[in-house]
Design an enzyme around this catalytic site. Structure first.
Site, PDB file in Angstrom:
ATOM      1  N   GLU A 267      -9.100  36.805 -61.956  1.00  8.37           N
ATOM      2  CA  GLU A 267      -7.875  37.555 -62.250  1.00  8.37           C
ATOM      3  C   GLU A 267      -7.516  38.595 -61.195  1.00  8.37           C
ATOM      4  O   GLU A 267      -7.181  39.730 -61.538  1.00  8.37           O
ATOM      5  CB  GLU A 267      -8.030  38.218 -63.628  1.00  8.37           C
ATOM      6  CG  GLU A 267      -9.128  39.304 -63.747  1.00  8.37           C
ATOM      7  CD  GLU A 267     -10.518  38.803 -64.082  1.00  8.37           C
ATOM      8  OE1 GLU A 267     -10.832  37.631 -63.797  1.00  8.37           O
ATOM      9  OE2 GLU A 267     -11.307  39.595 -64.638  1.00  8.37           O
ATOM     10  N   HIS A 291      -5.485  32.630 -69.631  1.00 11.29           N
ATOM     11  CA  HIS A 291      -6.651  33.518 -69.643  1.00 11.29           C
ATOM     12  C   HIS A 291      -6.566  34.540 -68.503  1.00 11.29           C
ATOM     13  O   HIS A 291      -6.684  35.741 -68.725  1.00 11.29           O
ATOM     14  CB  HIS A 291      -7.929  32.680 -69.538  1.00 11.29           C
ATOM     15  CG  HIS A 291      -9.189  33.483 -69.489  1.00 11.29           C
ATOM     16  ND1 HIS A 291      -9.968  33.706 -70.610  1.00 11.29           N
ATOM     17  CD2 HIS A 291      -9.803  34.127 -68.469  1.00 11.29           C
ATOM     18  CE1 HIS A 291     -10.990  34.457 -70.264  1.00 11.29           C
ATOM     19  NE2 HIS A 291     -10.930  34.726 -68.962  1.00 11.29           N
ATOM     20  N   GLU A 292      -6.336  34.049 -67.307  1.00 13.37           N
ATOM     21  CA  GLU A 292      -6.301  34.973 -66.157  1.00 13.37           C
ATOM     22  C   GLU A 292      -5.107  35.913 -66.260  1.00 13.37           C
ATOM     23  O   GLU A 292      -5.204  37.094 -65.918  1.00 13.37           O
ATOM     24  CB  GLU A 292      -6.299  34.194 -64.841  1.00 13.37           C
ATOM     25  CG  GLU A 292      -7.464  33.202 -64.652  1.00 13.37           C
ATOM     26  CD  GLU A 292      -8.845  33.751 -64.963  1.00 13.37           C
ATOM     27  OE1 GLU A 292      -9.047  34.966 -64.840  1.00 13.37           O
ATOM     28  OE2 GLU A 292      -9.723  32.952 -65.365  1.00 13.37           O
ATOM     29  N   GLU A 314     -13.747  40.261 -71.379  1.00 10.96           N
ATOM     30  CA  GLU A 314     -13.608  38.824 -71.644  1.00 10.96           C
ATOM     31  C   GLU A 314     -13.285  38.493 -73.104  1.00 10.96           C
ATOM     32  O   GLU A 314     -12.537  37.550 -73.372  1.00 10.96           O
ATOM     33  CB  GLU A 314     -14.859  38.067 -71.173  1.00 10.96           C
ATOM     34  CG  GLU A 314     -15.101  38.158 -69.661  1.00 10.96           C
ATOM     35  CD  GLU A 314     -13.981  37.575 -68.795  1.00 10.96           C
ATOM     36  OE1 GLU A 314     -13.136  36.822 -69.311  1.00 10.96           O
ATOM     37  OE2 GLU A 314     -13.953  37.889 -67.582  1.00 10.96           O
ATOM     38  N   ASP A 371     -24.405  39.234 -62.770  1.00  9.62           N
ATOM     39  CA  ASP A 371     -23.853  37.895 -62.792  1.00  9.62           C
ATOM     40  C   ASP A 371     -24.629  36.952 -63.715  1.00  9.62           C
ATOM     41  O   ASP A 371     -24.058  36.066 -64.342  1.00  9.62           O
ATOM     42  CB  ASP A 371     -23.875  37.354 -61.359  1.00  9.62           C
ATOM     43  CG  ASP A 371     -22.878  36.241 -61.182  1.00  9.62           C
ATOM     44  OD1 ASP A 371     -21.736  36.420 -61.633  1.00  9.62           O
ATOM     45  OD2 ASP A 371     -23.244  35.205 -60.612  1.00  9.62           O
TER      46      ASP A 371
HETATM   47  N1  BES Z   1     -13.287  37.161 -64.558  1.00 11.82           N
HETATM   48  C1  BES Z   1     -13.739  35.869 -64.909  1.00 11.82           C
HETATM   49  C2  BES Z   1     -14.635  35.248 -63.858  1.00 11.82           C
HETATM   50  C3  BES Z   1     -15.899  36.021 -63.562  1.00 11.82           C
HETATM   51  C4  BES Z   1     -16.630  36.632 -64.558  1.00 11.82           C
HETATM   52  C5  BES Z   1     -16.359  36.101 -62.269  1.00 11.82           C
HETATM   53  C6  BES Z   1     -17.788  37.342 -64.247  1.00 11.82           C
HETATM   54  C7  BES Z   1     -17.513  36.798 -61.961  1.00 11.82           C
HETATM   55  C8  BES Z   1     -18.228  37.428 -62.957  1.00 11.82           C
HETATM   56  C9  BES Z   1     -12.577  34.933 -65.190  1.00 11.82           C
HETATM   57  O1  BES Z   1     -11.518  35.544 -65.850  1.00 11.82           O
HETATM   58  C10 BES Z   1     -13.068  33.868 -66.131  1.00 11.82           C
HETATM   59  O2  BES Z   1     -13.450  34.205 -67.217  1.00 11.82           O
HETATM   60  N2  BES Z   1     -13.040  32.606 -65.705  1.00 11.82           N
HETATM   61  C11 BES Z   1     -13.450  31.488 -66.505  1.00 11.82           C
HETATM   62  C12 BES Z   1     -12.274  30.798 -67.113  1.00 11.82           C
HETATM   63  C13 BES Z   1     -11.966  31.157 -68.506  1.00 11.82           C
HETATM   64  C14 BES Z   1     -10.824  30.275 -69.039  1.00 11.82           C
HETATM   65  C15 BES Z   1     -13.115  31.133 -69.457  1.00 11.82           C
HETATM   66  C16 BES Z   1     -14.092  30.473 -65.583  1.00 11.82           C
HETATM   67  O3  BES Z   1     -14.074  30.690 -64.382  1.00 11.82           O
HETATM   68  O4  BES Z   1     -14.594  29.474 -66.058  1.00 11.82           O
HETATM   69 ZN    ZN Z   2     -12.029  36.013 -67.870  1.00  8.40          ZN
END
Ligand code: BES
Ligand code: ZN
Length: 595
Positions: A267, A291-292, A314, A371
């Site tokens: 995002e 979502h984003e 989240e 992470d």
């Molecule tokens: N912000 C997250 C991605 C993220 C989280 C990167 C923690 C690094 C550390 C992003 O918004 C996300 O949640 N992406 C998901 C998609 C979502 C529809 C569940 C993904 O990448 O799968």
């Molecule tokens: Zn997310």
């Protein structure tokens, strides 16, 4: 009454910064991107606020070379690099005279800078030009710029980025829409953001507008496809604003990345980064964009204060994502997303154990790589908690509450504890009748799921379940009623038959429904997972091709885990070949799994 807006800095064990002593407020970034040497060099000039008696300001760095630090008057500042700590990198201590308001750090990135993925031409859509992108969340921003890398610290920024002529540079800021003649680009982010939302991409990119304030960037070969897939963007934005109030970030554009992008989406403010694996040709995977986009409120506007509060980012975002999809495509559609999410949650609970501390919403990630602690729990248990509150107080009242929450805490960070206080003050006073129905402390501080959680069902999946049952009772696949099934129904079908599959029955499904040739990455990933378990040979080449090209960690981890179980030698040999195509956040997880 509490003073909710009092915004003291929470303790963040994942940053060396001491913001109460000296904190950044604004950044002027001047970068030179060398695609040949795979290095960024530049200057980060920070405007800072230091307390009277602060003798130093501390930045986070990781795998950077700090060349010099200059004070406002051009004099060199004394600086020292501290001891390297696992996951966190190295603190940069800069001595500052009293009344310091500005300093410049000259630095360059190294081959180890983990936020950066430098792609060779073969790894891009066009195959002609190299490409660079960053991934800063959770604590990797410090590997491409010295910063106070804590989500509780916000700053505005301007940037000037120089890239080779013929390339476009994009950031999490107001972006250019065309290539410049000299390869120099200027950016501005006028709203204060945390460092994990710093982002940069450089490549042979073009822009196509969707509406006056939305559009898509992609390599020329993918631009039209991307445009077609994401044309509902303006409607998404409109329904989102209708639910939680005005969008705060002016434009909302998407950047379609090459397939090695390690996440589904990220995002980055004003410019969400997305994986090309959501281009299904039928717009069936656009909930990821919702979502984003939802993060523009939950996360980017009201931000988790530390990574232990990640569920605030989240959980709200998953809830909001499905509200957006409900407004666009109806309740039946959103219910399918909820059930699939609930299934994911159950899998995660089984995997990490219902009584594991990591299944609490509030996490303790001290001395760990954040992470690795960030699981489905934050997303789906977080969402379930909010659904439970909604069911208790009613949607209208809950909407007012959430709208007020985004308004009251806009551009601030939020701890779980502050959220609980706000919830109790505005919605669920401990002496109200509601408190007998829902217990926030249990949801947040206890592992597993409260038994009183909401029941999630889907009409459309009940119909799918009938077909699952028929097929399991030996009705041939070609006699099943699958007309008009969406991606979600196919996913539910596959989840439903998964435990009963054999090689022969997979072949029967494949002959009828062509799963091995599916152009839908979500369906293909589930199918390939089954193929590994059954050693289903007809999918072997497709599996290898998928693992060699797709870098999305959510797909890679289950596939490699299954492969490791079935055939560890093959897992290792494919991984060895594929590894160079993956981003560091994927290899750090997979190395632990396979080496
Ligand atoms: N912000 C997250 C991605 C993220 C989280 C990167 C923690 C690094 C550390 C992003 O918004 C996300 O949640 N992406 C998901 C998609 C979502 C529809 C569940 C993904 O990448 O799968
Ligand atoms: Zn997310």
């Amino acid at each position: 009454m509490h003073n909710y807006s009092a915004n003291r800095y929470p303790t963040d064990t994942h940053s060396f910064a001491k913001p109460t002593e000296a904190v950044v407020k604004h950044l002027e970034l001047d970068l030179d991107v060398n695609l040949t040497n795979k290095s960024i060099s530049g200057t980060a000039t920070y405007t800072v606020t230091a307390s009277q008696n602060a003798a130093e300001i501390i930045f986070d760095t990781k795998d950077l070379v700090i060349e010099s630090v200059l004070l406002e008057n051009g004099q060199a500042a004394d600086f020292t690099l501290g001891e390297e700590k696992l996951y966190l990198g190295i603190p940069l201590h800069i001595s500052i005279p009293q009344h310091t308001t500005k300093l410049s750090i000259h630095y360059k990135t190294t081959a180890k800078s983990a936020a950066l993925q430098w792609l060779a031409p073969e790894q891009t859509g066009g195959k002609q030009h190299p490409f660079l992108f960053t991934q800063s969340q959770a604590i990797l921003a410090r590997s491409w710029l010295p910063c106070q890398d804590s989500p509780g610290i916000r700053f505005t920024y301007n940037a000037q980025v120089k890239v080779p002529v013929g390339y476009l540079a994009l950031m999490s800021a107001l972006n250019p829409q065309e290539k410049s003649l000299d390869g120099t680009y200027n950016f501005s982010m006028t709203k204060p953001i945390p460092s994990y939302l710093m982002a940069l991409a450089v490549g042979d990119l073009e822009f196509k507008p969707i509406s006056g304030t939305t559009g898509v960037y992609a390599e020329p070969a993918q631009l039209e496809q991307a445009y077609q897939e994401f044309t509902e963007l303006p409607e998404m934005l409109a329904v989102a604003e209708n639910i939680y109030g005005k969008y705060s970030w002016d434009r909302y554009d998407l950047l379609l990345l090459p397939p090695s992008f390690p996440f589904g989406g990220m995002e980055n403010p004003m410019l969400t980064f997305v994986t090309p694996t959501i281009i299904a040709g039928d717009r069936s995977l656009t909930s990821l964009v919702a979502h984003e986009l939802a993060h523009s409120w939950s996360g980017n506007l009201v931000t988790n204060a530390t990574w232990n509060d990640f569920w605030l980012n989240e959980g709200f975002t998953v809830y909001f994502e499905r509200r957006i999809m409900e407004a666009l495509h109806g309740q039946d559609y959103a219910d399918m997303l909820k059930v699939l999410g609930y299934q994911d949650l159950q899998h995660t609970l089984e995997e990490i154990g219902h009584s594991s501390k990591d299944t609490c919403l509030k996490l303790d990630l001290t001395n760990r790589d954040p992470d690795e602690g960030l699981t489905e729990i934050a997303y789906e248990k977080g969402n379930l908690f909010l659904l439970a509150i909604e069911a208790t107080v009613g949607r209208e009242i809950f909407d007012q509450f959430v709208k007020g929450y985004f308004k009251d805490f806009a551009f601030q960070s939020m701890t779980t504890e502050k959220f609980i206080a706000y919830l109790e003050a505005k919605l669920l006073p401990p002496d109200s009748p509601y408190s007998k129905i829902i217990n926030p402390e249990e949801w947040i501080y206890q592992p597993g799921l409260p038994i009183t959680g909401p029941v999630i069902t889907s009409n459309r999946f009940e119909k799918v379940q009938e077909q699952v049952t028929l097929w399991l009772n030996t009705t041939p696949a070609n006699a099943l009623k699958t007309e008009n099934w969406s991606t979600h129904e196919w996913l539910y079908f596959l989840n439903g038959v998964s435990s009963q599959l054999t090689y022969g029955r997979m072949a029967e499904l494949d002959q009828t429904f062509n799963f091995t040739d599916s152009g839908n990455a979500e369906i293909l990933a589930v199918w390939l997972h089954e193929a590994i378990k059954q050693e289903y040979l007809p999918a072997e080449a497709v599996l290898e091709n998928f693992l060699l090209h797709v870098g999305r960690r959510k797909f890679l981890v289950p596939l490699y885990k299954a492969l490791r179980e079935q055939n560890p030698e093959q897992a290792k040999s494919i991984y060895t070949k594929a590894r160079a195509n993956y981003h560091a956040v994927a290899t750090s997880t997979l190395d632990a799994l396979l080496f």
